[in-house]
Design a protein around this motif. Structure first.
Motif, short mmCIF file in Angstrom:
data_model
loop_
_atom_site.label_atom_id
_atom_site.label_comp_id
_atom_site.label_asym_id
_atom_site.label_seq_id
_atom_site.Cartn_x
_atom_site.Cartn_y
_atom_site.Cartn_z
N VAL A 137 -1.83 -6.54 5.44
CA VAL A 137 -2.32 -7.43 4.39
C VAL A 137 -3.50 -6.81 3.66
N GLU A 138 -4.40 -6.20 4.41
CA GLU A 138 -5.56 -5.54 3.79
C GLU A 138 -5.10 -4.44 2.83
N GLN A 139 -4.13 -3.65 3.27
CA GLN A 139 -3.61 -2.60 2.39
C GLN A 139 -3.04 -3.18 1.10
N ASN A 140 -2.25 -4.23 1.24
CA ASN A 140 -1.62 -4.84 0.06
C ASN A 140 -2.66 -5.39 -0.91
N ILE A 141 -3.71 -6.03 -0.38
CA ILE A 141 -4.75 -6.59 -1.24
C ILE A 141 -5.51 -5.48 -1.95
N LEU A 142 -5.86 -4.44 -1.23
CA LEU A 142 -6.59 -3.33 -1.86
C LEU A 142 -5.74 -2.64 -2.91
N ALA A 417 -0.51 5.51 -8.44
CA ALA A 417 0.40 6.26 -7.56
C ALA A 417 -0.37 6.90 -6.42
N ALA A 418 -1.60 7.38 -6.68
CA ALA A 418 -2.39 8.00 -5.61
C ALA A 418 -2.74 6.98 -4.53
N TYR A 419 -3.17 5.81 -4.94
CA TYR A 419 -3.49 4.77 -3.96
C TYR A 419 -2.23 4.25 -3.26
N SER A 420 -1.12 4.21 -3.98
CA SER A 420 0.14 3.79 -3.36
C SER A 420 0.57 4.77 -2.28
N LEU A 421 0.34 6.05 -2.53
CA LEU A 421 0.67 7.05 -1.52
C LEU A 421 -0.21 6.88 -0.28
N LEU A 422 -1.50 6.61 -0.50
CA LEU A 422 -2.39 6.39 0.64
C LEU A 422 -1.95 5.17 1.44
N ALA A 423 -1.50 4.12 0.75
CA ALA A 423 -0.99 2.94 1.44
C ALA A 423 0.30 3.26 2.19
N ALA A 424 1.16 4.09 1.60
CA ALA A 424 2.41 4.45 2.25
C ALA A 424 2.16 5.22 3.55
N VAL A 425 1.07 6.00 3.58
CA VAL A 425 0.70 6.71 4.80
C VAL A 425 0.14 5.73 5.83
N GLY A 426 -0.39 4.59 5.34
CA GLY A 426 -0.97 3.60 6.24
C GLY A 426 -2.46 3.72 6.39
N ARG A 427 -3.13 4.37 5.41
CA ARG A 427 -4.57 4.63 5.54
C ARG A 427 -5.38 4.02 4.40
N LEU A 428 -4.80 3.07 3.68
CA LEU A 428 -5.54 2.41 2.61
C LEU A 428 -6.32 1.24 3.21
N ASN A 429 -7.53 1.52 3.65
CA ASN A 429 -8.36 0.48 4.25
C ASN A 429 -9.82 0.74 3.93
N ALA A 430 -10.65 -0.24 4.22
CA ALA A 430 -12.06 -0.14 3.85
C ALA A 430 -12.76 1.00 4.57
#
Length: 462
Positions: A137-142, A417-430
């Motif tokens: 959820v945090e990834q999706n919101i960010l 796209a850059a942030y989407s890639l980071l989310a796809a890796v699973g590391r888009l967090n605070a």
């Protein structure tokens, strides 16, 4: 009004145009917008509240192995009238009593077929799975915040570009009218420039509407209205160097995959919990009571201790059917893990390709804008010597506008796209982004409640 004149520049979009602003001097960078959304987004806060509710499942499961204590009291009033000799009215007599008593009972489970222990494991695995879902959820919101932020920037730049286009077309209308007044132009030139001006004003109005819509989305996600947007910080240092490295990280640490692994554990322990219903159970109960039956000095105290053994023999096959059902659910969770891994792989590969394409589009758009600027300058000079028409100038200006808008969109797509890639890796967090916030730790609440025996207030005092 959010859009207007003044000066600002955004690193990702400044090549498109000189973007202008009015309003307070505060500038919200993408980093600060992400921090605000992390703290204020209602969907994320709701997910945290749900996480805290799931934490309470652990003390609920532990309670099944703890003693239960009850206090039962009663108080009554009884009156009895008995007739005497019919020839002697005074011989009637009556009695009144107030029976009362109290009983204190304690029941302690001794053995419940390992159901309490296994139910605690179910609750603990459910908590761990929920923590990983909270990360999703945090990834999706960010990521939604990034899209909203870049959407406002894109819309604002397009507003300014269309405004500049309107000013240019107004100058062309005036120039065409001036040439017509001295006999060097035609009414066709004036009509063409006026038509393009009307089209440009329509484009500007649509751009303003798109900007207002983008602001509304931003407010919904971030929680505040943007006054002035500032820098877009790059995250290239957090991205995997190669697709293979990204896949290795994602398939190992992506929160969706880890959550699926915990869900398998939940299903496995659920099977054991239900199998425990086929095992014997042992409970120990005791009670102490005081009874006053007559209301005078007659009373009675009683104490008892009872051990109880229950051996289930046959329940019509219902327990066996439930166990088989839970085993099928366990198989389903294992299949869902494979599905999740395939989804993570597909999204990562797609995001990697999208980012590569976006980077190429940025380079191509920059080259196109530079070329169209030269074309417009050359056409204007050629018109002055009679080698080009007004229509040629208008077409060149429109081509330049289209190229600039395409460049803005390419810059927008590259950042998203850059942030989407980071989310796809699973590391888009605070934590990875280093946001200036206090990181929410769901384990704090868990350790506050997991061993609680009583108390109605939540740890925050509600």
């Amino acid at each position: 009004m959010f859009w207007g004149r003044g000066g600002w520049a955004v690193a990702a979009c400044i090549a498109a145009a000189a973007v202008t602003w009015s309003g307070p001097s505060f500038a919200a960078s993408l980093r600060s917008a992400l921090a605000t959304a992390y703290e204020n987004n209602p969907d994320l806060n709701a997910a945290r509240a749900q996480m805290r509710a799931i934490n309470e499942g652990v003390p609920q499961a532990r309670a099944n192995g703890r003693p239960s204590i009850t206090l039962d009291g009663d108080f009554g009033y009884t009156t009895t009238r008995t007739p005497g000799n019919i020839f002697d009215p005074g011989s009637d007599w009556s009695t009144a009593t107030n029976p009362r008593g109290a009983t204190l009972s304690v029941e302690q489970p001794i053995f419940l077929g390992f159901r309490t222990k296994n139910a605690v494991r179910v609750a603990e695995m459910s908590v761990k799975a929920a923590r990983e879902q909270l990360k999703v959820v945090e990834q999706n919101i960010l990521l939604d915040t990034v899209r909203a932020f870049m959407g406002v920037i894109r819309a604002q730049v397009v507003v300014n570009l269309t405004a500049q286009n309107v000013e240019f077309l107004r100058e062309q209308v005036k120039a065409a009218e001036d040439r017509l007044s001295v006999g060097e132009g035609t009414r066709t030139d004036v009509a063409q420039t006026n038509a393009r001006l009307s089209e440009g004003m329509s484009d500007y109005a649509q751009a303003v509407a798109d900007l207002n819509q983008a602001i509304a989305v931003y407010v919904q996600i971030v929680g505040i209205r943007p006054d002035r947007l500032g820098d877009v910080n790059g995250i290239d240092k957090h991205l995997p160097r190669t697709l293979e490295a990204g896949l290795e990280v994602a398939l190992t640490t992506h929160p969706s995959i880890i959550s699926s692994l915990y869900n398998i554990d939940v299903a496995s322990w659920n099977v054991r919990v239900r199998e425990g219903a086929l095992l014997p159970s042992v409970t120990l109960s005791g009670s102490v009571s005081h009874r006053d039956a007559s209301g005078d000095t007659a009373w009675r105290d009683t104490a008892s201790v009872t051990g109880r053994l229950v051996m289930p023999l046959y329940q019509g096959g219902s327990i066996a059917a439930e166990v088989r059902e839970l085993k099928e659910t366990l198989g389903q969770r294992r299949i869902e893990l494979d599905v999740t891994r395939a989804e993570v792989r597909q999204i990562l590969i797609s995001s990697w390709g999208t980012l590569d394409a976006a980077r190429a589009q940025v380079r191509a758009a920059a080259a196109q804008v530079a070329a169209e600027q030269l074309v417009l300058s050359g056409v204007i000079e050629e018109r002055r010597v009679g080698q080009r028409t007004t229509l040629d100038v208008l077409n060149a200006q429109q081509d330049l506008l289209d190229a600039r808008v395409a460049q803005v969109r390419a810059q927008h797509d590259r950042v998203v796209a850059a942030y989407s890639l980071l989310a796809a890796v699973g590391r888009l967090n605070a934590s990875v982004l280093g946001l200036p916030v206090e990181i929410y730790d769901p384990t704090d609440h868990y350790y506050q409640v997991k061993d609680k025996w009583l108390g109605l207030r939540t740890p925050d005092g509600r």
